[in-house]
Design a protein around this motif. Structure first.
Motif, PDB file in Angstrom:
ATOM      1  N   TRP A 117       6.978  -9.306  -3.308  1.00 46.22           N
ATOM      2  CA  TRP A 117       5.507  -8.641  -3.435  1.00 46.22           C
ATOM      3  C   TRP A 117       5.750  -7.776  -2.086  1.00 46.22           C
ATOM      4  O   TRP A 117       5.713  -8.507  -0.652  1.00 46.22           O
ATOM      5  N   TYR A 118       5.280  -5.942  -1.996  1.00 48.71           N
ATOM      6  CA  TYR A 118       4.893  -5.668  -1.160  1.00 48.71           C
ATOM      7  C   TYR A 118       4.240  -4.825  -1.517  1.00 48.71           C
ATOM      8  O   TYR A 118       3.118  -4.879  -2.641  1.00 48.71           O
ATOM      9  N   LYS A 155       0.648   4.655   4.947  1.00 50.08           N
ATOM     10  CA  LYS A 155       1.151   3.840   5.601  1.00 50.08           C
ATOM     11  C   LYS A 155       3.009   3.867   5.115  1.00 50.08           C
ATOM     12  O   LYS A 155       2.882   3.554   4.154  1.00 50.08           O
ATOM     13  N   GLN A 156       3.340   2.826   5.975  1.00 54.03           N
ATOM     14  CA  GLN A 156       5.024   2.470   4.889  1.00 54.03           C
ATOM     15  C   GLN A 156       4.271   1.744   3.938  1.00 54.03           C
ATOM     16  O   GLN A 156       3.842   0.716   4.334  1.00 54.03           O
ATOM     17  N   ARG A 157       5.535   0.723   2.795  1.00 49.82           N
ATOM     18  CA  ARG A 157       5.209   0.370   1.904  1.00 49.82           C
ATOM     19  C   ARG A 157       5.936  -0.728   2.683  1.00 49.82           C
ATOM     20  O   ARG A 157       7.228  -0.788   3.696  1.00 49.82           O
ATOM     21  N   GLU A 158       5.870  -1.995   2.588  1.00 49.25           N
ATOM     22  CA  GLU A 158       5.626  -3.908   3.859  1.00 49.25           C
ATOM     23  C   GLU A 158       6.179  -4.487   2.587  1.00 49.25           C
ATOM     24  O   GLU A 158       5.261  -4.895   1.908  1.00 49.25           O
ATOM     25  N   LEU A 159       7.352  -5.317   3.478  1.00 48.10           N
ATOM     26  CA  LEU A 159       7.232  -7.309   2.622  1.00 48.10           C
ATOM     27  C   LEU A 159       6.252  -7.536   2.873  1.00 48.10           C
ATOM     28  O   LEU A 159       5.612  -7.996   4.053  1.00 48.10           O
ATOM     29  N   VAL A 160       5.552  -8.296   1.475  1.00 47.75           N
ATOM     30  CA  VAL A 160       4.187  -9.403   2.373  1.00 47.75           C
ATOM     31  C   VAL A 160       5.227 -10.570   1.518  1.00 47.75           C
ATOM     32  O   VAL A 160       4.710 -11.399   2.690  1.00 47.75           O
ATOM     33  N   ALA A 161       6.189 -10.770   1.092  1.00 51.57           N
ATOM     34  CA  ALA A 161       6.297 -11.699   0.478  1.00 51.57           C
ATOM     35  C   ALA A 161       7.663 -11.796  -0.294  1.00 51.57           C
ATOM     36  O   ALA A 161       7.548 -10.966  -0.778  1.00 51.57           O
ATOM     37  N   ARG A 162       8.554 -13.038  -0.429  1.00 49.81           N
ATOM     38  CA  ARG A 162       9.992 -13.294  -1.294  1.00 49.81           C
ATOM     39  C   ARG A 162      10.595 -14.344  -1.726  1.00 49.81           C
ATOM     40  O   ARG A 162      10.312 -15.117  -0.732  1.00 49.81           O
ATOM     41  N   ILE A 163      10.564 -14.336  -3.184  1.00 53.89           N
ATOM     42  CA  ILE A 163      10.687 -16.295  -3.483  1.00 53.89           C
ATOM     43  C   ILE A 163      12.240 -15.610  -3.979  1.00 53.89           C
ATOM     44  O   ILE A 163      12.488 -14.353  -4.688  1.00 53.89           O
ATOM     45  N   THR A 164      13.250 -16.234  -3.057  1.00 52.75           N
ATOM     46  CA  THR A 164      14.820 -15.918  -3.670  1.00 52.75           C
ATOM     47  C   THR A 164      15.292 -16.701  -5.508  1.00 52.75           C
ATOM     48  O   THR A 164      13.748 -17.382  -5.118  1.00 52.75           O
ATOM     49  N   ALA A 209      -4.542  -2.449  -0.244  1.00 49.91           N
ATOM     50  CA  ALA A 209      -3.692  -1.659  -0.196  1.00 49.91           C
ATOM     51  C   ALA A 209      -3.558  -1.901  -1.466  1.00 49.91           C
ATOM     52  O   ALA A 209      -3.567  -2.873  -2.545  1.00 49.91           O
ATOM     53  N   VAL A 210      -2.310  -0.949  -2.296  1.00 47.72           N
ATOM     54  CA  VAL A 210      -1.612  -1.355  -3.439  1.00 47.72           C
ATOM     55  C   VAL A 210      -0.433  -2.372  -3.011  1.00 47.72           C
ATOM     56  O   VAL A 210       0.817  -1.395  -1.922  1.00 47.72           O
ATOM     57  N   TYR A 211      -0.409  -3.390  -4.597  1.00 48.95           N
ATOM     58  CA  TYR A 211       0.912  -4.563  -3.652  1.00 48.95           C
ATOM     59  C   TYR A 211       1.844  -4.737  -5.365  1.00 48.95           C
ATOM     60  O   TYR A 211       0.657  -4.042  -6.154  1.00 48.95           O
ATOM     61  N   TYR A 212       2.919  -4.042  -4.969  1.00 48.14           N
ATOM     62  CA  TYR A 212       3.605  -4.096  -6.000  1.00 48.14           C
ATOM     63  C   TYR A 212       4.230  -5.496  -6.066  1.00 48.14           C
ATOM     64  O   TYR A 212       5.503  -5.777  -5.044  1.00 48.14           O
ATOM     65  N   CYS A 213       5.207  -5.378  -7.047  1.00 49.66           N
ATOM     66  CA  CYS A 213       6.148  -6.019  -7.850  1.00 49.66           C
ATOM     67  C   CYS A 213       7.617  -5.860  -7.147  1.00 49.66           C
ATOM     68  O   CYS A 213       7.535  -4.363  -7.624  1.00 49.66           O
ATOM     69  N   ASN A 214       8.347  -6.334  -6.883  1.00 47.75           N
ATOM     70  CA  ASN A 214       9.930  -6.265  -6.950  1.00 47.75           C
ATOM     71  C   ASN A 214      11.003  -7.294  -7.656  1.00 47.75           C
ATOM     72  O   ASN A 214      10.849  -7.963  -7.197  1.00 47.75           O
ATOM     73  N   ALA A 215      11.891  -6.720  -8.336  1.00 47.73           N
ATOM     74  CA  ALA A 215      12.378  -7.706  -8.908  1.00 47.73           C
ATOM     75  C   ALA A 215      13.927  -7.213  -7.715  1.00 47.73           C
ATOM     76  O   ALA A 215      15.000  -5.902  -8.443  1.00 47.73           O
TER      77      ALA A 215
END
Length: 115
Positions: free
Chosen positions: A36-37, A43-52, A91-97
């Motif tokens: 999740w970013y 502001k720049q997009r930033e990493l919020v959390a990540r799961i491997t 913020a706007v929250y984005y999902c990432n894969a």
């Protein structure tokens, strides 16, 4: 075509909870690093959390202890549980894969925290 569809955003009061969901199609999220970013205005997009793929989680310092990332592989969906929300979480929250050279983004969902 790969799709990541976020849901669960909205307006919440200071200190309240919110849970975001990201439903994936045409990929199997268990093999992906999911994240999740967020991007606030100006502001720049930033990493919020990540799961491997192996289930290891990392968090931005600003959300540690308040946010929890998780995934339901059977539903091919990842989540972000957000507690004790602050105005600076707006913020706007984005999902990432991400897997190797493959990198996909959702369309984003707005989270607004009122004080």
């Amino acid at each position: 075509q790969v799709q990541l569809v976020e849901s669960g955003g909205g307006l919440v009061q200071l200190g309240g909870p919110l849970r975001l969901s990201c439903a994936a199609s045409r990929i199997i999220i268990i093999v992906y690093h999911m994240g999740w970013y967020r991007q606030a205005p100006g502001k720049q997009r930033e990493l919020v959390a990540r799961i491997t793929g192996g289930g290891i989680t990392t968090y931005a310092d600003s959300v540690k202890g308040r946010f929890t990332i998780s995934r339901d592989n059977a539903k091919n969906t990842e989540y972000l549980q957000m507690n004790s929300l602050k105005p600076e979480d707006t913020a706007v929250y984005y999902c990432n894969a991400q897997w190797g050279q493959r990198n996909y983004w959702g369309q984003g969902t707005q989270v607004s925290v009122s004080s």
